[in-house]
Design an enzyme around this catalytic site. Structure first.
Site, mmCIF file in Angstrom:
data_model
loop_
_atom_site.group_PDB
_atom_site.id
_atom_site.type_symbol
_atom_site.label_atom_id
_atom_site.label_comp_id
_atom_site.label_asym_id
_atom_site.label_seq_id
_atom_site.Cartn_x
_atom_site.Cartn_y
_atom_site.Cartn_z
ATOM 1 N N ASP A 52 -20.197 4.678 -10.817
ATOM 2 C CA ASP A 52 -19.228 3.584 -10.779
ATOM 3 C C ASP A 52 -18.920 3.199 -12.220
ATOM 4 O OD1 ASP A 52 -18.454 1.321 -8.363
ATOM 5 O OD2 ASP A 52 -18.076 0.744 -10.447
ATOM 6 N N TYR A 82 -20.232 12.485 -13.999
ATOM 7 C CA TYR A 82 -19.415 13.498 -13.322
ATOM 8 C C TYR A 82 -20.076 14.873 -13.318
ATOM 9 C CZ TYR A 82 -15.845 10.161 -12.385
ATOM 10 O OH TYR A 82 -15.185 9.075 -11.874
ATOM 11 N N ARG A 105 -3.171 -1.945 4.005
ATOM 12 C CA ARG A 105 -3.795 -0.830 3.286
ATOM 13 C C ARG A 105 -2.772 -0.165 2.368
ATOM 14 N NH1 ARG A 105 -5.708 -0.679 8.574
ATOM 15 N NH2 ARG A 105 -7.949 -0.945 8.759
ATOM 16 N N VAL A 139 -6.135 5.516 3.272
ATOM 17 C CA VAL A 139 -6.931 6.749 3.234
ATOM 18 C C VAL A 139 -6.102 8.017 3.435
ATOM 19 C CG1 VAL A 139 -7.733 6.762 5.647
ATOM 20 C CG2 VAL A 139 -9.189 7.675 3.851
ATOM 21 N N ASP A 165 -11.578 3.709 13.394
ATOM 22 C CA ASP A 165 -10.729 3.099 14.431
ATOM 23 C C ASP A 165 -11.127 3.628 15.813
ATOM 24 O OD1 ASP A 165 -8.133 2.383 12.362
ATOM 25 O OD2 ASP A 165 -9.443 4.059 11.893
ATOM 26 N N ARG A 168 -14.140 1.838 16.856
ATOM 27 C CA ARG A 168 -13.798 0.476 17.312
ATOM 28 C C ARG A 168 -13.211 0.521 18.717
ATOM 29 N NH1 ARG A 168 -11.227 -1.056 11.410
ATOM 30 N NH2 ARG A 168 -13.105 -2.002 10.551
ATOM 31 N N HIS A 192 -4.590 5.765 9.526
ATOM 32 C CA HIS A 192 -5.630 4.729 9.562
ATOM 33 C C HIS A 192 -4.923 3.474 9.058
ATOM 34 C CE1 HIS A 192 -9.181 2.368 8.848
ATOM 35 N NE2 HIS A 192 -9.034 2.389 7.540
HETATM 36 P P1 NAD Z 1 -15.131 -2.791 -3.876
HETATM 37 O O1 NAD Z 1 -14.139 -3.507 -4.717
HETATM 38 O O2 NAD Z 1 -16.328 -3.502 -3.367
HETATM 39 O O3 NAD Z 1 -15.632 -1.482 -4.641
HETATM 40 C C1 NAD Z 1 -14.813 -0.588 -5.311
HETATM 41 C C2 NAD Z 1 -15.632 0.025 -6.406
HETATM 42 O O4 NAD Z 1 -14.848 1.050 -7.044
HETATM 43 C C3 NAD Z 1 -16.028 -0.973 -7.508
HETATM 44 O O5 NAD Z 1 -17.435 -0.988 -7.668
HETATM 45 C C4 NAD Z 1 -15.307 -0.451 -8.746
HETATM 46 O O6 NAD Z 1 -16.027 -0.684 -9.948
HETATM 47 C C5 NAD Z 1 -15.211 1.031 -8.413
HETATM 48 N N1 NAD Z 1 -14.191 1.714 -9.211
HETATM 49 C C6 NAD Z 1 -12.909 1.360 -9.396
HETATM 50 N N2 NAD Z 1 -12.317 2.226 -10.221
HETATM 51 C C7 NAD Z 1 -13.225 3.166 -10.548
HETATM 52 C C8 NAD Z 1 -13.216 4.313 -11.371
HETATM 53 N N3 NAD Z 1 -12.113 4.689 -12.030
HETATM 54 N N4 NAD Z 1 -14.348 5.027 -11.488
HETATM 55 C C9 NAD Z 1 -15.470 4.669 -10.835
HETATM 56 N N5 NAD Z 1 -15.554 3.576 -10.048
HETATM 57 C C10 NAD Z 1 -14.448 2.835 -9.904
HETATM 58 O O7 NAD Z 1 -14.290 -2.179 -2.638
HETATM 59 P P2 NAD Z 1 -14.898 -1.670 -1.253
HETATM 60 O O8 NAD Z 1 -14.912 -2.786 -0.292
HETATM 61 O O9 NAD Z 1 -16.116 -0.883 -1.523
HETATM 62 O O10 NAD Z 1 -13.725 -0.693 -0.786
HETATM 63 C C11 NAD Z 1 -13.525 0.542 -1.446
HETATM 64 C C12 NAD Z 1 -12.334 1.270 -0.828
HETATM 65 O O11 NAD Z 1 -12.670 1.661 0.512
HETATM 66 C C13 NAD Z 1 -11.072 0.396 -0.712
HETATM 67 O O12 NAD Z 1 -9.928 1.158 -1.015
HETATM 68 C C14 NAD Z 1 -11.083 -0.030 0.737
HETATM 69 O O13 NAD Z 1 -9.812 -0.382 1.207
HETATM 70 C C15 NAD Z 1 -11.611 1.243 1.380
HETATM 71 N N6 NAD Z 1 -12.098 1.110 2.749
HETATM 72 C C16 NAD Z 1 -11.840 2.156 3.548
HETATM 73 C C17 NAD Z 1 -12.244 2.123 4.863
HETATM 74 C C18 NAD Z 1 -11.915 3.294 5.743
HETATM 75 O O14 NAD Z 1 -12.022 3.236 6.975
HETATM 76 N N7 NAD Z 1 -11.483 4.401 5.169
HETATM 77 C C19 NAD Z 1 -12.939 1.006 5.364
HETATM 78 C C20 NAD Z 1 -13.222 -0.043 4.500
HETATM 79 C C21 NAD Z 1 -12.786 0.006 3.173
#
Ligand code: NAD
Length: 331
Positions: A52, A82, A105, A139, A165, A168, A192
């Site tokens: 992160d 990386y 989204r 996504v 989904d 759910r 999604h």
């Molecule tokens: P969050 O803000 O808690 O965490 C995001 C993290 O990404 C942070 O820790 C941030 O520092 C890190 N980050 C940002 N840019 C970065 C980079 N360039 N390199 C490395 N790390 C980086 O958000 P979250 O609640 O964990 O959600 C993350 C994503 O997942 C969001 O886009 C959210 O919408 C998505 N999400 C998807 C689903 C799904 O069903 N696919 C469900 C819930 C959330």
């Protein structure tokens, strides 16, 4: 620095233990950390590497996860970089902005494409062969972006899609019908997001279609109740975000299920997102259809015999995603 000190700094004193399978998680936010936690408990992998850009948050999560290691099967959890992607068996991307109250989204797209443009070239520079699993929203668009930015074969870039989904949907139907969710078979396909499609025509309990099961259940629900259940599925994230800021437990478990299907070469049917090539006349867009998931990623997508109305809704859903993909700059 001694080797022992170096290992402790990396997050695991047992860093020399033979590695069987490594998952790299990029993004240690709510979703990434919850996934790492669920993966730790699952015992599926021998090494979880987390990255992160927020170093303090990353360090905190890695420490906290490591303090649970004595309660689970042996596993190394460490902060990485990386370079760790080179030997990874799976790379899971959860980095990116999350929805806030009032946002869809699709509102996140430009911010998150910018983040992917930063992340994906660094992963590819390692020469990794690992499949990608994308959770970052929106996504389907982000899966498409990851595919184009990485140049990986299409079967190796998978989005978590409508796995959540679908879970759910099965949960709400199971509650309604008072049946274990594992005996309720029903899919959400398409985006999604707001244009997702419930496949009522094929939903079944104990091999009986819903239309046949309803009299058995005896509640005399009409189409209105079905619509209410679907609305609850579709709007679940908005409801959760309103209540506690973000959603992460169920997506964490959904990601573990997809991870398991990949690492254990299970050939499981999951509604993950991937690039469509002509299915239902849809091309050049990522969205979810029931797909067979194995070590190589996706071995095939299953063409469901949808009703005419569902097929039309799926095509509309594809158009919604396509319109957003057209707006993003992947150069
Ligand atoms: P969050 O803000 O808690 O965490 C995001 C993290 O990404 C942070 O820790 C941030 O520092 C890190 N980050 C940002 N840019 C970065 C980079 N360039 N390199 C490395 N790390 C980086 O958000 P979250 O609640 O964990 O959600 C993350 C994503 O997942 C969001 O886009 C959210 O919408 C998505 N999400 C998807 C689903 C799904 O069903 N696919 C469900 C819930 C959330």
């Amino acid at each position: 620095m001694s080797k022992v000190e170096q290992k402790r700094k990396e997050g695991s004193f047992h860093g020399d233990r033979r590695r069987v399978s490594r998952v790299v998680v990029i993004g240690a936010g709510n979703v990434g950390a919850t996934y790492a936690y669920a993966l730790l408990i699952s015992g599926l992998v021998s090494e979880i590497v987390v990255l992160d850009r927020d170093e303090a948050r990353l360090r905190g999560h890695v420490m906290d996860l490591n303090h649970g290691v004595s309660f689970v099967r042996p596993v190394i959890v460490r902060a990485g970089d990386y370079e760790d992607c080179r030997e990874a068996d799976l790379i899971v991307i959860t980095a990116g902005a999350a929805q806030k109250v009032g946002e869809t989204r699709l509102d996140l797209v430009h911010r998150n494409v910018g983040i992917f443009k930063e992340i994906i070239p660094q992963i590819m520079a390692t020469g990794t062969n690992a499949p990608f699993l994308i959770a970052t929203n929106p996504v389907d668009v982000m899966t498409y972006a990851a595919l184009k930015l990485s140049g990986l074969p299409k079967n190796r870039v998978i989005g978590s899609g409508t796995v959540l989904d679908t879970a759910r949907f099965r949960y709400l139907l199971s509650e309604h019908c008072q049946i274990d969710p594992s005996n309720v078979h029903a899919y959400i396909i398409g985006e999604h997001g707001d244009s997702e499609v419930p496949v009522w025509s094929l939903a079944n309990i104990a091999g009986m279609r819903f239309s046949e099961y309803c009299p058995v259940c005896g509640k005399n629900c009409g189409p209105l109740r079905k619509q209410q259940i679907f609305e609850e599925v579709k709007n679940a994230a908005y409801e959760i975000i309103k209540g506690k800021g973000s959603t992460y437990y169920a997506i964490g478990l959904a990601l573990v299920q997809i991870t398991e299907a990949i690492l254990r070469n299970e050939f499981s049917v999951l509604t993950v997102s991937s690039l469509l090539e002509g299915e239902y006349g849809i091309n050049d867009v990522c969205l979810s259809l029931p797909s067979v998931v194995c070590r190589e990623g996706i071995s095939k997508r299953i063409d469901l015999k949808l009703s005419a109305e569902e097929e039309e809704q799926l095509r509309q859903s594809a158009e919604v995603i396509k319109a957003v993909c057209k707006e993003i700059d992947l150069s």
